[in-house]
Design a protein around this motif. Structure first.
Motif, mmCIF file in Angstrom:
data_model
loop_
_atom_site.group_PDB
_atom_site.id
_atom_site.type_symbol
_atom_site.label_atom_id
_atom_site.label_comp_id
_atom_site.label_asym_id
_atom_site.label_seq_id
_atom_site.Cartn_x
_atom_site.Cartn_y
_atom_site.Cartn_z
ATOM 1 N N LEU A 188 0.831 -1.201 0.000
ATOM 2 C CA LEU A 188 0.000 0.000 0.000
ATOM 3 C C LEU A 188 0.869 1.254 0.000
ATOM 4 O O LEU A 188 2.021 1.232 0.420
ATOM 5 N N ASP A 189 0.291 2.326 -0.479
ATOM 6 C CA ASP A 189 1.007 3.596 -0.565
ATOM 7 C C ASP A 189 1.515 4.014 0.822
ATOM 8 O O ASP A 189 0.734 4.013 1.788
ATOM 9 N N PRO A 190 2.793 4.375 0.954
ATOM 10 C CA PRO A 190 3.363 4.748 2.264
ATOM 11 C C PRO A 190 2.621 5.897 2.945
ATOM 12 O O PRO A 190 2.469 5.906 4.170
ATOM 13 N N VAL A 196 -2.367 6.204 9.891
ATOM 14 C CA VAL A 196 -2.592 5.498 11.154
ATOM 15 C C VAL A 196 -1.298 5.470 11.967
ATOM 16 O O VAL A 196 -1.089 4.567 12.776
ATOM 17 N N GLY A 197 -0.463 6.472 11.760
ATOM 18 C CA GLY A 197 0.787 6.588 12.518
ATOM 19 C C GLY A 197 0.547 7.216 13.875
ATOM 20 O O GLY A 197 -0.437 6.900 14.561
ATOM 21 N N VAL A 198 1.431 8.112 14.269
ATOM 22 C CA VAL A 198 1.306 8.770 15.568
ATOM 23 C C VAL A 198 1.276 10.283 15.388
ATOM 24 O O VAL A 198 1.777 10.827 14.399
ATOM 25 N N TRP A 199 0.684 10.930 16.382
ATOM 26 C CA TRP A 199 0.602 12.381 16.407
ATOM 27 C C TRP A 199 1.491 12.856 17.557
ATOM 28 O O TRP A 199 1.236 12.526 18.713
ATOM 29 N N ASP A 200 2.535 13.589 17.226
ATOM 30 C CA ASP A 200 3.488 14.042 18.231
ATOM 31 C C ASP A 200 2.987 15.332 18.868
ATOM 32 O O ASP A 200 2.888 16.376 18.220
ATOM 33 N N VAL A 201 2.638 15.241 20.150
ATOM 34 C CA VAL A 201 2.159 16.405 20.896
ATOM 35 C C VAL A 201 3.140 16.686 22.031
ATOM 36 O O VAL A 201 3.153 15.987 23.045
ATOM 37 N N PHE A 202 3.993 17.693 21.819
ATOM 38 C CA PHE A 202 5.006 18.066 22.817
ATOM 39 C C PHE A 202 5.856 16.863 23.228
ATOM 40 O O PHE A 202 6.123 16.633 24.414
ATOM 41 N N GLY A 203 6.256 16.073 22.227
ATOM 42 C CA GLY A 203 7.110 14.919 22.484
ATOM 43 C C GLY A 203 6.360 13.684 22.945
ATOM 44 O O GLY A 203 6.961 12.635 23.165
ATOM 45 N N PHE A 204 5.033 13.789 23.071
ATOM 46 C CA PHE A 204 4.205 12.665 23.508
ATOM 47 C C PHE A 204 3.486 12.096 22.291
ATOM 48 O O PHE A 204 2.716 12.795 21.638
ATOM 49 N N GLU A 205 3.761 10.845 21.959
ATOM 50 C CA GLU A 205 3.206 10.241 20.756
ATOM 51 C C GLU A 205 1.829 9.620 21.022
ATOM 52 O O GLU A 205 1.684 8.716 21.828
ATOM 53 N N ILE A 206 0.833 10.161 20.319
ATOM 54 C CA ILE A 206 -0.536 9.660 20.427
ATOM 55 C C ILE A 206 -0.904 8.955 19.127
ATOM 56 O O ILE A 206 -0.821 9.555 18.053
ATOM 57 N N PRO A 207 -1.278 7.680 19.176
ATOM 58 C CA PRO A 207 -1.678 6.975 17.945
ATOM 59 C C PRO A 207 -2.853 7.680 17.272
ATOM 60 O O PRO A 207 -3.847 8.006 17.934
ATOM 61 N N LEU A 208 -2.742 7.923 15.975
ATOM 62 C CA LEU A 208 -3.807 8.613 15.248
ATOM 63 C C LEU A 208 -5.107 7.812 15.248
ATOM 64 O O LEU A 208 -6.195 8.388 15.215
ATOM 65 N N LEU A 209 -4.988 6.487 15.298
ATOM 66 C CA LEU A 209 -6.194 5.666 15.365
ATOM 67 C C LEU A 209 -7.030 6.001 16.597
ATOM 68 O O LEU A 209 -8.263 5.988 16.552
ATOM 69 N N LEU A 271 -9.561 2.150 7.798
ATOM 70 C CA LEU A 271 -8.496 2.317 8.789
ATOM 71 C C LEU A 271 -7.783 1.000 9.094
ATOM 72 O O LEU A 271 -6.567 0.972 9.309
ATOM 73 N N GLU A 272 -8.546 -0.090 9.086
ATOM 74 C CA GLU A 272 -7.952 -1.382 9.440
ATOM 75 C C GLU A 272 -6.956 -1.845 8.392
ATOM 76 O O GLU A 272 -5.887 -2.377 8.734
ATOM 77 N N VAL A 273 -7.267 -1.646 7.105
ATOM 78 C CA VAL A 273 -6.319 -2.069 6.070
ATOM 79 C C VAL A 273 -5.080 -1.174 6.097
ATOM 80 O O VAL A 273 -3.969 -1.626 5.800
ATOM 81 N N ALA A 274 -5.253 0.088 6.499
ATOM 82 C CA ALA A 274 -4.086 0.968 6.648
ATOM 83 C C ALA A 274 -3.212 0.498 7.803
ATOM 84 O O ALA A 274 -1.982 0.534 7.726
#
Length: 359
Positions: A188-190, A196-209, A271-274
């Motif tokens: 799949l396209d990168p 469905v990666g992570v969201w970096d909030v002030f160094g704290f990684e929150i899964p986008l899911l 989202l699941e296939v991603a």
């Protein structure tokens, strides 16, 4: 204060009744405690993050089927619906460098090119168009189930069982139309995977899911609790005849609940296939079991008209912790199925018992 007074006034019979009605929560709590005692490393941030990530898509699916359960129904086609929408998503969003693409050629307008005219990926709006497409596909097949249930009074179990079988056949037909021949959909396209990666909030990684699932849960809470449609859903689930006399369109409400569920199945498949990074003809198998079980454990009753968003969230989290914990302990997959099955039957039995007691 009133709750404390009620606790003090409880007789031994009341305590016994309370223990029976909430036995499933005590059992699940004991199982979680057993996992923690057996493997103390289970209590760490990475495990917690993985549990939240795995819970995210399950929650979206549970919120879809949860509305159907409130209508005293069920949806056995959920897994096939998710699988079909996942395959459609993957078939359109394979990397342009992959030689065995599902669609060998796509229109020029879907591609994003650099200054040299070289393809570097998809245009951003194509991702949105694919999401809208799979949501509509999910809603279409779910609407058929809802119409059959509402118009012809076919039991939801049978209607969605038949829908599941038919949809699986359609899924296989679509799967076999690949320009490269029937094969698992991968590469799949990168950029799609980064959704469905992570969201970096002030160094704290929150899964986008997790962010997506919280957003969906918030919207569904508003629909269930603050709209006329949500009130009608509970009314039809609680007493269809009374709702009809009150001017509520039972057929329209039922079909709309199924359509809303289909939208969520489409989002879940997308989202699941991603998250997984690939799909095949068996994708989505048994997803309906986890979603339905989580709803029942969370207090969404098959008796109809009873259930909360918070209950679905709690049920999904509890079920995911149990599933993840069993894998963490290395428990054989066969035993995992047995334990899950027992939990489902126990939850439904206790729910039915409470309903019988009330009547």
């Amino acid at each position: 204060m009133e709750k404390l007074k009620n606790l003090k006034n409880m007789t031994s019979k009341d305590v016994k009744e309370y223990m029976l009605n909430n036995a499933i929560y005590f059992v699940i709590g004991a199982m979680i405690l057993f996992i923690i005692i057996s493997e103390p490393s289970f209590l760490n941030f990475n495990v917690f993050k993985n549990i939240l990530t795995q819970s995210s898509v399950r929650l979206i699916l549970a919120l879809g089927v949860g509305g159907i359960i409130i209508l005293q129904g069920t949806d056995l086609s959920l897994g096939r619906n998710v699988g079909f929408t996942a395959i459609i998503t993957g078939s359109f969003l394979q990397s342009h460098t992959y030689s065995a693409r599902f669609y060998d050629t796509l229109p020029d307008w879907v591609w994003n090119t650099n200054s040299l005219g070289e393809v570097v990926g998809f245009e951003w709006y194509f991702y949105i168009l694919v999401l809208i497409l799979v949501m509509l596909v999910g809603a279409f097949f779910s609407a058929i189930n809802g119409f059959v249930v509402a118009k012809f009074h076919v039991h939801p179990f049978l209607a969605t069982l038949g829908g599941s079988v038919a949809l699986y056949g359609i899924l296989l037909l679509y799967f076999n139309t690949s320009d490269a021949g029937p094969q698992p959909i991968g590469s799949l396209d990168p950029t799609f995977g980064s959704f469905v990666g992570v969201w970096d909030v002030f160094g704290f990684e929150i899964p986008l899911l997790v962010v997506y699932s919280v957003g969906v849960a918030t919207i569904m809470w508003f629909i269930w609790n603050k709209t006329t449609f949500g009130k009608n859903m509970y009314a039809v689930g609680g007493n269809p005849e009374a709702a009809k006399i009150s001017g509520v369109s039972v057929i329209k409400t039922t079909v709309m609940v199924y359509i809303l569920a289909g939208f969520l199945y489409g989002i879940g498949g997308y989202l699941e296939v991603a998250r997984v990074g690939s799909a095949n003809s068996a994708f989505g198998f048994n997803y309906e079991l986890d979603a339905i079980a989580a709803c029942v454990v969370g207090g969404i009753s098959f008796s109809g008209g009873i259930g909360k968003i918070s209950g679905a969230v709690a049920g999904v989290l509890m079920f995911t912790v149990i599933s993840y914990g069993m894998v963490y302990l290395g428990i054989d997959a066969y035993y995992q199925y047995i334990i899950k099955g027992v939990i489902i039957v126990a939850a439904v039995a206790l729910d039915t018992r409470k309903y019988i007691k009330k009547t």
